[in-house]
Design a protein around this motif. Structure first.
Motif, PDB file in Angstrom:
ATOM      1  N   VAL A  69       0.837  -1.196   0.000  1.00 51.95           N
ATOM      2  CA  VAL A  69       0.000   0.000   0.000  1.00 51.95           C
ATOM      3  C   VAL A  69       0.875   1.251   0.000  1.00 51.95           C
ATOM      4  O   VAL A  69       1.957   1.266   0.594  1.00 51.95           O
ATOM      5  N   ASP A  70       0.419   2.281  -0.700  1.00 49.28           N
ATOM      6  CA  ASP A  70       1.096   3.584  -0.753  1.00 49.28           C
ATOM      7  C   ASP A  70       2.528   3.471  -1.283  1.00 49.28           C
ATOM      8  O   ASP A  70       3.386   4.270  -0.945  1.00 49.28           O
ATOM      9  N   ALA A  71       2.785   2.478  -2.094  1.00 47.20           N
ATOM     10  CA  ALA A  71       4.115   2.309  -2.698  1.00 47.20           C
ATOM     11  C   ALA A  71       3.992   1.312  -3.840  1.00 47.20           C
ATOM     12  O   ALA A  71       3.106   0.455  -3.823  1.00 47.20           O
ATOM     13  N   LYS A  90       1.627 -13.972  -4.788  1.00 49.79           N
ATOM     14  CA  LYS A  90       0.693 -13.032  -5.376  1.00 49.79           C
ATOM     15  C   LYS A  90       0.983 -11.629  -4.847  1.00 49.79           C
ATOM     16  O   LYS A  90       1.211 -11.463  -3.638  1.00 49.79           O
ATOM     17  N   ILE A  91       0.980 -10.653  -5.753  1.00 50.34           N
ATOM     18  CA  ILE A  91       1.268  -9.268  -5.359  1.00 50.34           C
ATOM     19  C   ILE A  91       0.043  -8.409  -5.647  1.00 50.34           C
ATOM     20  O   ILE A  91      -0.422  -8.344  -6.791  1.00 50.34           O
ATOM     21  N   HIS A  92      -0.509  -7.743  -4.616  1.00 48.28           N
ATOM     22  CA  HIS A  92      -1.611  -6.788  -4.779  1.00 48.28           C
ATOM     23  C   HIS A  92      -1.079  -5.397  -4.411  1.00 48.28           C
ATOM     24  O   HIS A  92      -0.423  -5.246  -3.360  1.00 48.28           O
ATOM     25  N   ILE A  93      -1.355  -4.413  -5.246  1.00 49.24           N
ATOM     26  CA  ILE A  93      -0.800  -3.067  -5.055  1.00 49.24           C
ATOM     27  C   ILE A  93      -1.925  -2.039  -4.969  1.00 49.24           C
ATOM     28  O   ILE A  93      -2.840  -2.036  -5.811  1.00 49.24           O
ATOM     29  N   TYR A  94      -1.848  -1.152  -3.987  1.00 51.65           N
ATOM     30  CA  TYR A  94      -2.782  -0.035  -3.835  1.00 51.65           C
ATOM     31  C   TYR A  94      -1.957   1.252  -3.672  1.00 51.65           C
ATOM     32  O   TYR A  94      -1.136   1.352  -2.760  1.00 51.65           O
ATOM     33  N   ASP A  95      -2.183   2.216  -4.556  1.00 48.09           N
ATOM     34  CA  ASP A  95      -1.391   3.453  -4.466  1.00 48.09           C
ATOM     35  C   ASP A  95      -2.133   4.589  -5.162  1.00 48.09           C
ATOM     36  O   ASP A  95      -3.052   4.356  -5.960  1.00 48.09           O
ATOM     37  N   HIS A  96      -1.740   5.816  -4.848  1.00 46.78           N
ATOM     38  CA  HIS A  96      -2.386   6.988  -5.470  1.00 46.78           C
ATOM     39  C   HIS A  96      -1.406   7.784  -6.314  1.00 46.78           C
ATOM     40  O   HIS A  96      -1.773   8.828  -6.857  1.00 46.78           O
ATOM     41  N   HIS A  97      -0.190   7.307  -6.463  1.00 48.59           N
ATOM     42  CA  HIS A  97       0.780   7.969  -7.336  1.00 48.59           C
ATOM     43  C   HIS A  97       0.681   7.365  -8.731  1.00 48.59           C
ATOM     44  O   HIS A  97       0.511   6.150  -8.871  1.00 48.59           O
ATOM     45  N   GLY A 115      -5.881  12.267  -3.690  1.00 45.09           N
ATOM     46  CA  GLY A 115      -4.920  12.924  -2.811  1.00 45.09           C
ATOM     47  C   GLY A 115      -4.145  11.984  -1.915  1.00 45.09           C
ATOM     48  O   GLY A 115      -3.017  12.277  -1.521  1.00 45.09           O
ATOM     49  N   ALA A 116      -4.739  10.834  -1.562  1.00 43.57           N
ATOM     50  CA  ALA A 116      -4.096   9.925  -0.613  1.00 43.57           C
ATOM     51  C   ALA A 116      -4.546   8.499  -0.873  1.00 43.57           C
ATOM     52  O   ALA A 116      -5.682   8.261  -1.303  1.00 43.57           O
ATOM     53  N   THR A 117      -3.665   7.539  -0.577  1.00 44.93           N
ATOM     54  CA  THR A 117      -4.064   6.132  -0.672  1.00 44.93           C
ATOM     55  C   THR A 117      -5.147   5.832   0.356  1.00 44.93           C
ATOM     56  O   THR A 117      -6.019   4.993   0.123  1.00 44.93           O
ATOM     57  N   ALA A 118      -5.128   6.533   1.480  1.00 48.00           N
ATOM     58  CA  ALA A 118      -6.169   6.358   2.494  1.00 48.00           C
ATOM     59  C   ALA A 118      -7.554   6.652   1.936  1.00 48.00           C
ATOM     60  O   ALA A 118      -8.544   6.068   2.378  1.00 48.00           O
ATOM     61  N   THR A 119      -7.635   7.527   0.973  1.00 48.92           N
ATOM     62  CA  THR A 119      -8.922   7.816   0.328  1.00 48.92           C
ATOM     63  C   THR A 119      -9.435   6.591  -0.409  1.00 48.92           C
ATOM     64  O   THR A 119     -10.630   6.249  -0.332  1.00 48.92           O
ATOM     65  N   LEU A 120      -8.547   5.909  -1.146  1.00 43.07           N
ATOM     66  CA  LEU A 120      -8.954   4.694  -1.862  1.00 43.07           C
ATOM     67  C   LEU A 120      -9.491   3.646  -0.893  1.00 43.07           C
ATOM     68  O   LEU A 120     -10.529   3.024  -1.143  1.00 43.07           O
ATOM     69  N   PHE A 121      -8.777   3.458   0.228  1.00 42.01           N
ATOM     70  CA  PHE A 121      -9.212   2.445   1.190  1.00 42.01           C
ATOM     71  C   PHE A 121     -10.501   2.854   1.905  1.00 42.01           C
ATOM     72  O   PHE A 121     -11.339   2.008   2.226  1.00 42.01           O
ATOM     73  N   THR A 122     -10.664   4.132   2.155  1.00 44.64           N
ATOM     74  CA  THR A 122     -11.918   4.597   2.762  1.00 44.64           C
ATOM     75  C   THR A 122     -13.092   4.256   1.848  1.00 44.64           C
ATOM     76  O   THR A 122     -14.141   3.775   2.305  1.00 44.64           O
TER      77      THR A 122
END
Length: 869
Positions: A69-71, A90-97, A115-122
């Motif tokens: 997450v975030d990277a 298995k690789i799962h990726i979550y990021d906002h960049h 604006g933030a990876t936290a937004t995606l998770f919210t």
């Protein structure tokens, strides 16, 4: 084992995203790949929000899944990067960049520019109804606030705001958030800030001011990013880069508020990354001075040229010849609405003449003198690549309102004070952030809609728009998406009527784009327009034009011009919006005339006071748009309609244009409401002086509306001319003579005129003869009639029994026909001839009465009655 991790030196966004990922992957373990920022460490020590595994306790050989997450770059994962090469994981990726070269690309990716990876998770937690606890909501809010600068950074999106609103609803504690997010400096940080400011040097490149600040520390400094923000707040610069040497390495923190400098791209040169406005990097084995010298060299590479003359100029320019008479120059200025004319001699620019000078020359009786005799020949000029900042200085210092843009002696464009003010204002908004001085809506000036274009248009349409920009770039032209599709994009309505305007050769552009799309192109050289036809899409292409009217209500004269003049010739401000398609500024919204303001305020506003004089149909169009979108007319626009009526301008309007405008209004709006508003403005009198929307006519129109709604619902595939039907209803209140006069005024096509007259004349006869409970009589009365006449008769009758009979005819009876065919009768041995018609008529009547239900019944009837002998 499944692992959830983030980047080294984890911040609150990383912490929040890891904890939210734990809710989605409940059987996974959380582990930091390295250290955390000081504030994050302090928070974990105080609140103990979750259990984290220690890195040294992880057996890498047992890991089956890695959730990052975030990277998404291997260098930011520390020792965990070795797992990327381990087979079977298995690789799962979550990021906002946004994705960059050499980023990790694996099984599942959720990369969205918020604006933030936290937004995606919210959003994920909300959509999956995994509602966070108050502590989780607080941590997610911390992540969003930290990454978006408490929602103040330019990278903030509406999704971030909505995410925070949801988290507050779930119990996020803003007292805790503010205590960890606030930028108060301790003594150590204050000393470091002073050292950075004392060592700072300002670099000015292409008009941008970049501050480079250096400092050294023996011990580790946790979070230096907020010092860059603090310097940006204190100093009036466009960008800041901090170089902080500590423990054998140099940390670079970069912040930018200028579009011309993407600090994420700059930091890539040092192995880092981030956002265009905020980025960082870490380098080893270099001194501060060497790093600073390299940075200065790279700044020259990465600072794009700011706006230059060609970016803001109007082109082509209305000019006059050197030997044109002063009176002719005055007429040209009035016709095109300009205040300065460049003077041309032998196709080269030689000077300027202003309206003020022309009017004085006329006052003194010099109307036949040549323009060159009163021109300004020493006015400053610029080239197409002259920076706008330099143009600002020249125009202000020399008090020059009009700046010619010259190339090889030819005038290729012009910059006015209005153009200059717009650029200055955009720059002011970008640097000063008006919303710091209270709650202000972010200004729409210079807004970029590239994301909206991608999200709202189908992929194929978006691809074509990008391609259109590339084709225009190859031609050296400017391409713009204009018209209703832009307006409706901002309103959130679907509209795939794609209109593209080209500052240049529109027909050549259409041919080149059509060739790349392998599509059919049809050109109209007289008008500088073309149509590109694909399987399910049609693109209209036009050369940017201006127009003038030789007399009120006349058709306009059109000439090649600039996008600004092209938009100015349109009807209302909401239709003057354009989106640039060229690659360098793809998605840039062009709004010269306040169209966005009027969309927000739901207002229909004409562009200038002579709008209805030049084209009176705009009054009907204004009402149509108002009804279509639920908008109101501005008071000024209403007053101009009243003035146009008093001046009898509508008498000069051709009937066919009025007729076409009415039909469009009937097809796009609720005609009853539209006609009521037209009546309120006195515009129905334009059709006929005795046309009044009284209670009887309103009832007829409302019944027509209900009848058509019923018909559309049941007969989706059957097309009827709704516009003509409403016109029939509208004119039904007039007597025969008045109706003839109204039709003469509207000048509809001959076939349409016949339908209108026939429908009104025959509807009473139909309703008088219509039998009840007699399907045979009803069928033979109505089947020869046009469906428009039948629907009009159904709408105007007050007898519900007759409405029911007509509806039964439309739904059931008119589809009735015998089972047998001519071929069947021939097989039965009957000779061809008039007898067939008689038989089919009898069979049809019996089917209508329900006494014959199958083909066998019909065969038996034919055999019994026609074959016994």
């Amino acid at each position: 084992m499944k692992l959830i991790t983030s980047h080294i030196n984890a911040d609150f966004d990383a912490l929040a995203s890891m904890m939210a990922a734990k809710r989605i992957y409940p059987d996974a373990e959380m582990v930091f790949p390295g250290s955390q920022e000081r504030k994050v460490r302090d928070f974990i020590e105080v609140f103990h929000p979750a259990d984290f595994r220690r890195l040294r306790d992880i057996d890498f050989s047992t890991v089956t899944q890695l959730i990052i997450v975030d990277a998404k770059h291997a260098d930011r994962l520390g020792p965990l990067s070795t797992l990327l090469s381990q087979k079977g994981i298995k690789i799962h990726i979550y990021d906002h960049h946004p994705f960059e070269e050499n980023d990790i690309r694996r099984d599942q990716e959720m990369i969205e520019e918020v604006g933030a990876t936290a937004t995606l998770f919210t959003e994920l937690l909300r959509d999956r109804k995994l509602h966070p606890t108050p502590m989780e909501a607080t941590i997610l809010t911390l992540g969003i606030y930290e990454e978006t600068g408490s929602l103040l950074f330019p990278s903030t999106t509406t999704r971030d705001l909505l995410a925070v609103a949801y988290l507050l609803k779930r119990g996020a504690n803003l007292n805790i958030v503010s205590s960890y997010i606030k930028m108060d400096l301790n003594r150590q940080e204050l000393d470091l800030l002073n050292e950075l400011l004392a060592s700072s040097a300002e670099v000015v490149l292409r008009g941008l001011r970049v501050m480079i600040a250096k400092a050294s520390r023996d011990s580790y400094v946790g979070d230096a990013a907020h010092l860059a923000h603090k310097i940006m707040e204190m100093e009036d610069v466009d960008a800041v880069v901090i170089l902080l040497e500590m423990q054998g390495k140099i940390l670079l923190v970069a912040r930018s508020r200028a579009r011309e400098l993407d600090v994420a791209e700059l930091m890539k040169e040092f192995g880092g990354g981030g956002h265009p406005t905020a980025a960082s990097a870490t380098i080893k084995e270099a001194s501060l001075e060497m790093a600073a010298d390299k940075l200065k060299i790279l700044l020259d590479k990465h600072i794009k040229h700011g706006k230059v003359a060609v970016d803001v100029m109007t082109s082509p320019v209305i000019t006059t010849q050197w030997d044109s008479a002063i009176k002719e120059a005055a007429d040209t200025m009035t016709r095109y609405g300009v205040n300065v004319l460049p003077i041309i001699r032998d196709e080269k620019y030689v000077g300027l003449i202003s309206r003020e000078i022309v009017e004085k020359a006329l006052f003194h009786g010099f109307k036949r003198n040549k323009c060159i005799e009163f021109s300004t020949s020493d006015a400053a000029t610029v080239g197409k690549d002259t920076p706008v900042r330099d143009i600002e200085a020249i125009m202000i210092e020399q008090n020059q309102r009009f700046m010619p843009v010259i190339e090889e002696g030819n005038i290729i464009g012009a910059i006015t004070r209005t153009d200059l003010l717009r650029v200055i204002y955009e720059d002011f908004l970008r640097k000063r952030r008006l919303d710091k001085e209270g709650t202000h809506e972010r200004s729409p000036t210079g807004r970029n809609l590239s994301t909206l274009l991608r999200d709202r248009f189908p992929d194929e349409v978006h691809r074509i728009l990008v391609l259109a920009g590339n084709v225009a770039d190859d031609m050296g032209a400017n391409a713009y998406l204009v018209g209703g599709s832009v307006r409706d994009l901002l309103l959130g309505h679907a509209n795939l009527d794609i209109d593209i305007v080209i500052e240049g050769d529109g027909i050549r552009f259409a041919k080149e784009l059509g060739e790349k799309l392998k599509a059919q192109v049809r050109s109209h050289h007289r008008f500088g327009t073309a149509n590109i036809t694909l399987d399910k899409l049609k693109l209209d292409v036009a050369t940017a034009r201006t127009e003038y009217y030789e007399s009120p209500a006349a058709l306009p004269k059109v000439e090649m011009s600039s996008i600004k003049k092209d938009l100015y010739r349109r009807d209302f401000t909401i239709n003057t919006l354009a989106i640039k398609l060229n690659a360098r500024s793809f998605g840039l919204l062009i709004d010269f005339f306040g169209g966005q303001r009027d969309l927000r305020e739901k207002t229909i506003r004409v562009l200038h006071n002579l709008s209805y004089v030049e084209d009176p149909t705009r009054a009907f169009r204004a009402v149509r748009f108002a009804e279509r979108f639920g908008f109101k007319l501005s008071r000024h626009s209403e007053n101009l309609i009243k003035s146009a009526i008093q001046m009898n301008l509508f008498e000069r309007l051709s009937g066919s244009r009025l007729f076409d405008e009415l039909l469009i209004a009937f097809s796009e709006t609720n005609p009853v409401k539209t006609l009521k508003r037209l009546s309120d403005y006195g515009l129905l009198k334009i059709i006929h002086k005795n046309l009044v929307l009284d209670e009887k006519l309103e009832s007829t129109l409302s019944s027509m509306y209900e009848t058509l709604a019923w018909h559309t619902l049941l007969f989706l595939d059957e097309k009827v001319d709704k516009g003509v039907l409403y016109l029939i209803a509208l004119l039904s209140n007039l007597d025969d003579e008045q109706r003839a006069e109204a039709l003469h005024r509207l000048a509809p096509p001959g076939a349409t005129r016949e339908i209108i007259q026939q429908s009104i004349a025959e509807s009473a006869e139909i309703l008088g003869k219509l039998p009840l409970n007699d399907p045979v009589g009803i069928y033979h009365l109505l089947s020869p009639k046009r469906v428009e006449l039948i629907l009009f008769s159904m709408a105007i009758t007050k007898d519900n029994r007759k409405k029911k009979e007509i509806s039964q005819f439309l739904v059931e009876l008119r589809k009735t026909k015998p089972f047998l065919t001519g071929r069947d009768l021939k097989k039965l041995g009957l000779p061809e001839g008039p007898l067939y018609s008689r038989i089919f008529r009898e069979l049809l009547d019996k089917r209508l009465r329900g006494t014959m239900r199958t083909a066998e019944d019909e065969k038996k009837y034919v055999t019994d009655h026609y074959m016994k002998g």
